[in-house]
Design a protein around this motif. Structure first.
Motif, mmCIF file in Angstrom:
data_model
loop_
_atom_site.group_PDB
_atom_site.id
_atom_site.type_symbol
_atom_site.label_atom_id
_atom_site.label_comp_id
_atom_site.label_asym_id
_atom_site.label_seq_id
_atom_site.Cartn_x
_atom_site.Cartn_y
_atom_site.Cartn_z
ATOM 1 N N ASN A 3 0.846 -1.185 0.000
ATOM 2 C CA ASN A 3 0.000 0.000 0.000
ATOM 3 C C ASN A 3 0.885 1.239 0.000
ATOM 4 O O ASN A 3 1.414 1.625 1.037
ATOM 5 C CB ASN A 3 -0.921 -0.025 1.229
ATOM 6 C CG ASN A 3 -1.944 1.073 1.185
ATOM 7 O OD1 ASN A 3 -1.989 1.872 0.265
ATOM 8 N ND2 ASN A 3 -2.779 1.115 2.190
ATOM 9 N N VAL A 7 -2.783 5.958 4.415
ATOM 10 C CA VAL A 7 -4.082 5.778 5.059
ATOM 11 C C VAL A 7 -5.212 5.728 4.033
ATOM 12 O O VAL A 7 -6.230 5.073 4.260
ATOM 13 C CB VAL A 7 -4.317 6.917 6.071
ATOM 14 C CG1 VAL A 7 -5.677 6.800 6.718
ATOM 15 C CG2 VAL A 7 -3.243 6.914 7.128
ATOM 16 N N TRP A 10 -6.781 2.446 3.207
ATOM 17 C CA TRP A 10 -7.582 1.782 4.238
ATOM 18 C C TRP A 10 -8.979 2.359 4.367
ATOM 19 O O TRP A 10 -9.810 1.832 5.114
ATOM 20 C CB TRP A 10 -6.886 1.875 5.591
ATOM 21 C CG TRP A 10 -5.704 0.970 5.664
ATOM 22 C CD1 TRP A 10 -4.400 1.332 5.487
ATOM 23 C CD2 TRP A 10 -5.705 -0.424 5.893
ATOM 24 N NE1 TRP A 10 -3.594 0.237 5.604
ATOM 25 C CE2 TRP A 10 -4.379 -0.864 5.862
ATOM 26 C CE3 TRP A 10 -6.708 -1.355 6.138
ATOM 27 C CZ2 TRP A 10 -4.026 -2.188 6.054
ATOM 28 C CZ3 TRP A 10 -6.360 -2.672 6.337
ATOM 29 C CH2 TRP A 10 -5.032 -3.072 6.292
ATOM 30 N N THR A 14 -12.397 0.123 5.535
ATOM 31 C CA THR A 14 -12.970 0.586 6.795
ATOM 32 C C THR A 14 -14.430 0.969 6.624
ATOM 33 O O THR A 14 -15.279 0.596 7.445
ATOM 34 C CB THR A 14 -12.162 1.777 7.339
ATOM 35 O OG1 THR A 14 -10.797 1.388 7.472
ATOM 36 C CG2 THR A 14 -12.695 2.231 8.679
#
Length: 59
Positions: A3, A7, A10, A14
Motif C-alpha cells: 500500500n 491511510v 484503508w 474501513t
C-alpha cells in the motif's frame, strides 16, 4: 501487494466494515430512519471514491 498510498488505502475497507455495523446498531436500537440511511450512503460514496487508492495486486 504494498500500500503506497498510506491511510487512503484503508478508507474503503474501513467504510465497508463500518456500514453493516452501523445498520445493525440502527436496527437494534430501533433508530432506522433518514439519518442512519444517510450515513450509510455517505459511507458507501466515500468507499467508492477511495477505491482508486486500493493497492493493485502483483501478478
Amino acid at each position: 501487494m504494498k500500500n503506497v498510498n498510506g491511510v487512503k488505502g484503508w478508507v474503503t475497507p474501513t467504510c465497508m466494515l463500518v456500514s453493516p455495523v452501523l445498520m445493525l446498531l440502527a436496527h437494534l436500537f430501533d433508530v432506522v430512519g433518514l439519518i442512519s440511511w444517510g450515513l450509510l450512503f455517505i459511507l458507501l460514496f466515500v468507499a467508492a471514491y477511495f477505491t482508486k487508492y486500493l493497492p493493485v495486486p502483483n501478478k
